[in-house]
Design a protein around this motif. Structure first.
Motif, PDB file in Angstrom:
ATOM      1  N   ILE A  55      48.124 -58.726 -81.149  1.00 52.01           N
ATOM      2  CA  ILE A  55      48.074 -58.208 -82.515  1.00 52.01           C
ATOM      3  C   ILE A  55      49.350 -58.521 -83.271  1.00 52.01           C
ATOM      4  CG2 ILE A  55      47.687 -56.177 -83.937  1.00 52.01           C
ATOM      5  CD1 ILE A  55      46.052 -55.057 -81.637  1.00 52.01           C
ATOM      6  N   TYR A  56      50.504 -58.267 -82.691  1.00 51.00           N
ATOM      7  CA  TYR A  56      51.711 -58.657 -83.422  1.00 51.00           C
ATOM      8  C   TYR A  56      52.855 -59.171 -82.569  1.00 51.00           C
ATOM      9  CZ  TYR A  56      51.964 -53.566 -82.899  1.00 51.00           C
ATOM     10  OH  TYR A  56      51.884 -52.288 -82.441  1.00 51.00           O
ATOM     11  N   GLU A  79      47.494 -65.962 -82.871  1.00 49.77           N
ATOM     12  CA  GLU A  79      47.861 -64.799 -83.690  1.00 49.77           C
ATOM     13  C   GLU A  79      46.729 -64.506 -84.664  1.00 49.77           C
ATOM     14  OE1 GLU A  79      52.465 -64.927 -84.579  1.00 49.77           O
ATOM     15  OE2 GLU A  79      51.647 -66.937 -84.464  1.00 49.77           O
ATOM     16  N   THR A  80      46.448 -63.199 -84.847  1.00 49.71           N
ATOM     17  CA  THR A  80      45.194 -62.855 -85.516  1.00 49.71           C
ATOM     18  C   THR A  80      45.340 -62.154 -86.861  1.00 49.71           C
ATOM     19  OG1 THR A  80      45.083 -60.828 -84.211  1.00 49.71           O
ATOM     20  CG2 THR A  80      43.928 -62.750 -83.363  1.00 49.71           C
ATOM     21  N   GLY A  81      46.567 -62.042 -87.383  1.00 46.78           N
ATOM     22  CA  GLY A  81      46.739 -61.576 -88.754  1.00 46.78           C
ATOM     23  C   GLY A  81      46.131 -60.231 -89.078  1.00 46.78           C
ATOM     24  N   CYS A  82      46.569 -59.173 -88.396  1.00 49.38           N
ATOM     25  CA  CYS A  82      46.178 -57.810 -88.774  1.00 49.38           C
ATOM     26  C   CYS A  82      44.759 -57.451 -88.342  1.00 49.38           C
ATOM     27  CB  CYS A  82      46.276 -57.615 -90.287  1.00 49.38           C
ATOM     28  SG  CYS A  82      47.393 -56.337 -90.819  1.00 49.38           S
ATOM     29  N   ASP A  91      35.711 -64.917 -88.034  1.00 50.34           N
ATOM     30  CA  ASP A  91      36.410 -66.188 -88.272  1.00 50.34           C
ATOM     31  C   ASP A  91      37.022 -66.655 -86.959  1.00 50.34           C
ATOM     32  OD1 ASP A  91      37.926 -68.327 -88.955  1.00 50.34           O
ATOM     33  OD2 ASP A  91      38.944 -67.374 -90.643  1.00 50.34           O
TER      34      ASP A  91
ATOM     35  N   GLY B  16      40.093 -69.664 -90.499  1.00 55.04           N
ATOM     36  CA  GLY B  16      41.387 -69.185 -90.007  1.00 55.04           C
ATOM     37  C   GLY B  16      42.330 -68.623 -91.050  1.00 55.04           C
ATOM     38  N   GLY B  17      41.930 -68.598 -92.314  1.00 49.61           N
ATOM     39  CA  GLY B  17      42.833 -68.159 -93.375  1.00 49.61           C
ATOM     40  C   GLY B  17      43.244 -66.694 -93.270  1.00 49.61           C
ATOM     41  N   HIS B  18      42.407 -65.889 -92.630  1.00 53.26           N
ATOM     42  CA  HIS B  18      42.690 -64.449 -92.563  1.00 53.26           C
ATOM     43  C   HIS B  18      43.976 -64.130 -91.819  1.00 53.26           C
ATOM     44  CE1 HIS B  18      41.780 -63.642 -88.275  1.00 53.26           C
ATOM     45  NE2 HIS B  18      41.144 -64.786 -88.392  1.00 53.26           N
ATOM     46  N   ALA B  19      44.472 -65.074 -91.020  1.00 53.71           N
ATOM     47  CA  ALA B  19      45.651 -64.807 -90.199  1.00 53.71           C
ATOM     48  C   ALA B  19      46.959 -65.179 -90.901  1.00 53.71           C
ATOM     49  CB  ALA B  19      45.532 -65.562 -88.875  1.00 53.71           C
ATOM     50  N   ALA B  93      54.145 -76.166 -90.847  1.00 55.14           N
ATOM     51  CA  ALA B  93      53.292 -75.846 -89.689  1.00 55.14           C
ATOM     52  C   ALA B  93      52.112 -74.988 -90.119  1.00 55.14           C
ATOM     53  CB  ALA B  93      54.124 -75.136 -88.615  1.00 55.14           C
ATOM     54  N   VAL B  97      48.177 -76.010 -89.671  1.00 56.27           N
ATOM     55  CA  VAL B  97      47.214 -75.212 -88.884  1.00 56.27           C
ATOM     56  C   VAL B  97      45.999 -74.878 -89.747  1.00 56.27           C
ATOM     57  CG1 VAL B  97      46.801 -72.973 -87.818  1.00 56.27           C
ATOM     58  CG2 VAL B  97      48.876 -74.236 -87.275  1.00 56.27           C
ATOM     59  N   VAL B 222      58.300 -59.291 -84.246  1.00 53.59           N
ATOM     60  CA  VAL B 222      57.043 -58.564 -84.414  1.00 53.59           C
ATOM     61  C   VAL B 222      56.456 -58.938 -85.760  1.00 53.59           C
ATOM     62  CG1 VAL B 222      56.040 -56.284 -84.766  1.00 53.59           C
ATOM     63  CG2 VAL B 222      57.729 -56.627 -82.962  1.00 53.59           C
ATOM     64  N   ARG B 223      55.220 -59.425 -85.759  1.00 53.10           N
ATOM     65  CA  ARG B 223      54.574 -59.765 -87.015  1.00 53.10           C
ATOM     66  C   ARG B 223      53.068 -59.685 -86.849  1.00 53.10           C
ATOM     67  NH1 ARG B 223      56.653 -65.585 -85.841  1.00 53.10           N
ATOM     68  NH2 ARG B 223      54.930 -66.369 -84.591  1.00 53.10           N
ATOM     69  N   LEU B 224      52.393 -59.436 -87.955  1.00 51.10           N
ATOM     70  CA  LEU B 224      50.934 -59.335 -87.910  1.00 51.10           C
ATOM     71  C   LEU B 224      50.286 -60.652 -88.278  1.00 51.10           C
ATOM     72  CD1 LEU B 224      50.673 -55.819 -89.519  1.00 51.10           C
ATOM     73  CD2 LEU B 224      49.820 -56.426 -87.265  1.00 51.10           C
ATOM     74  N   PHE B 225      50.913 -61.387 -89.197  1.00 46.68           N
ATOM     75  CA  PHE B 225      50.325 -62.642 -89.685  1.00 46.68           C
ATOM     76  C   PHE B 225      51.069 -63.840 -89.114  1.00 46.68           C
ATOM     77  CE2 PHE B 225      48.961 -59.461 -92.670  1.00 46.68           C
ATOM     78  CZ  PHE B 225      47.675 -59.852 -93.019  1.00 46.68           C
ATOM     79  N   VAL B 226      50.382 -64.952 -89.002  1.00 41.03           N
ATOM     80  CA  VAL B 226      50.995 -66.171 -88.474  1.00 41.03           C
ATOM     81  C   VAL B 226      52.089 -66.648 -89.428  1.00 41.03           C
ATOM     82  CG1 VAL B 226      50.616 -68.547 -87.741  1.00 41.03           C
ATOM     83  CG2 VAL B 226      48.819 -66.837 -87.412  1.00 41.03           C
TER      84      VAL B 226
END
Lengths: 220, 227
Positions: A55-56, A79-82, A91, B16-19, B93, B97, B222-226
């Motif tokens: 997740i993060y 990585e799955t973006g939230c 997706d 894959g845009g959601h990430a 990058a 992707v 620590v991160r939620l998005f790529v």
């Protein structure tokens, strides 16, 4: 994931490629421990690849690499973006790309495991990503969880109920869980495990081996 | 406008845009984006800098795919134009992707020789190249590709901000509605250049703050998005 995955697409019908197995379930139920156990037990005889969805962080991938159960190049982290759920159901592009990258680099493989990030009871894998899926619960979430159902519990090809060693400590009744699981799942199998007590997850590994064999028989 | 472009602008397209947050996650971490007005400023800045570059390159890619942009060029040349306009390695990058994942989806939605040609020449193309080529394969024109690229530049970051800050999604869509008046709507309008112009003449706006955010994000533990 990196930007330099090789360019190659598999036929949508699955011919000639590995079985893709999704492993989903709530946070902390033992998905990564199960994947490590499967690698430990199946690795010596099957060609494997693993895709993790954290997740993060890259914690799950790092755990598997450190566990030394599989050549670390065969483990890719996505990585799955939230939204761990989005990456396995709505997706699936990044996961599919990682799966195909593993197959192209190390193939032919027999089995690619995609481990979802920890999610809730509605988590299921798209049929476009996983041919078979395992949903992992643990007894410490309470023995009511199987009765609550949800697509993961009811429709997964295999339901694994892990951490049975904790059942007496958390007051979970395994008979209730077995009965409730059977009620919502019909004929689909349920296996009880304690990966702490059996780090090979023998029963689950035997089920997976059967799935791989019938997949290879049908698609090769 | 060709209706197929609606698929390419839909955030539900499985590409894959959601990430990706387009720098918003790091802007939230730094405090630069913290509410609806500061998000509005971020999105407007993004639209008119990196968004304008992506818009022009997507239009050029669509024109090149359609064969109307004659010249001694090739896909890897156009790809290099994007590299040259993208200072941050992390942004390069992230673009590759997303381009790669969009191309893989487009090849199944609109099978065509031009997409195979792009995949063969540049397996992980920059996102504007994949978008332009996909738009052409779908039957759309360069101005459609430009509109899709411009919208993509703001819609993904807006959604990411809703998730990261818990902003009112209607207020954020109000921002998008206001910004939509600044999207290119016809060839030659605003930042949309003639798509057959020599590629070196395409816009090359830079946004150093976005570059810095992208690089910091790539190093975050620590991160939620790529991105």
């Amino acid at each position: 994931m990196s930007a330099d995955h090789d360019d190659h697409h598999h036929a949508p019908d699955g011919h000639g490629r590995a079985l893709r197995l999704g492993v989903g379930g709530p946070v902390g139920s033992g998905k990564t421990a199960l994947v490590a156990a499967l690698c430990r037990t199946l690795g010596p005889t099957l060609q494997l690849g693993v895709v993790t969805n954290d997740i993060y962080t890259t914690e799950d991938a790092d755990f598997l690499r450190k566990a030394g159960v599989l050549d670390e190049d065969r483990i890719l982290a996505v990585e799955t973006g939230c939204c761990p759920h989005t990456a396995i159901r709505d997706d699936i592009a990044a996961n599919l790309d990682a799966v195909e990258t593993l197959e192209n680099r190390f193939g032919p493989l027999h089995l690619v495991i995609v481990e979802s990030g920890g999610d809730n009871l509605t988590a299921t894998f798209s049929r476009g990503l996983a041919d078979k899926q395992i949903f992992v619960l643990d007894v410490s979430g309470g023995d009511k969880v199987p009765r609550k159902g949800g697509p993961g519990v009811t429709t997964a090809d295999l339901l694994v109920i892990n951490k049975t060693d904790l059942a007496p400590l958390v007051g979970a009744d395994l008979d209730v869980m077995a009965k409730d699981s059977a009620a919502v799942r019909g004929d689909r199998p349920v296996l009880f495990t304690s990966i702490r007590q059996d780090p090979t997850a023998a029963a689950v590994a035997a089920w997976v081996r059967d799935q791989v064999q019938s997949w290879l028989h049908q698609h090769h | 406008m060709n209706a197929a472009i609606l698929l390419l602008t839909d955030s539900r397209l499985p590409a894959g845009g959601h990430a990706h947050s387009g720098g918003v996650e790091q802007a939230v971490t730094s405090g630069a984006v913290h509410d609806v007005p500061s998000l509005g400023s971020f999105l407007r800045g993004r639209l008119h800098t990196t968004g304008a570059v992506a818009t022009a390159l997507a239009a050029a890619s669509c024109a090149f795919a359609s064969g109307t942009a004659d010249g001694p060029w090739a896909w890897d040349g156009l790809d290099a134009e994007v590299d040259a306009r993208t200072a941050s390695p992390a942004q390069r990058a992230a673009s590759r992707v997303q381009g790669r994942l969009l191309l893989r989806v487009a090849r199944r939605l609109w099978p065509s020789p031009v997409l195979e040609e792009l995949a063969g020449a540049v397996p992980s193309p920059h996102h504007p190249l994949a978008l332009g080529a996909a738009a052409h394969a779908a039957g759309a024109a360069p101005e459609d590709a430009a509109l899709a690229a411009a919208y993509h530049a703001i819609s993904g970051p807006a959604t990411a901000a809703v998730r990261l800050l818990g902003l009112d999604p209607v207020a954020v869509h109000r921002l998008l509605a206001d910004l939509s008046r600044e999207l290119p709507t016809a060839p030659g309008e605003r930042d949309l250049p003639p798509s057959a112009a020599p590629w070196a003449d395409l816009p090359a706006h830079s946004a150093p703050a976005l570059d810095v955010l992208a690089e910091r994000h790539a190093l975050a533990q620590v991160r939620l998005f790529v991105s």
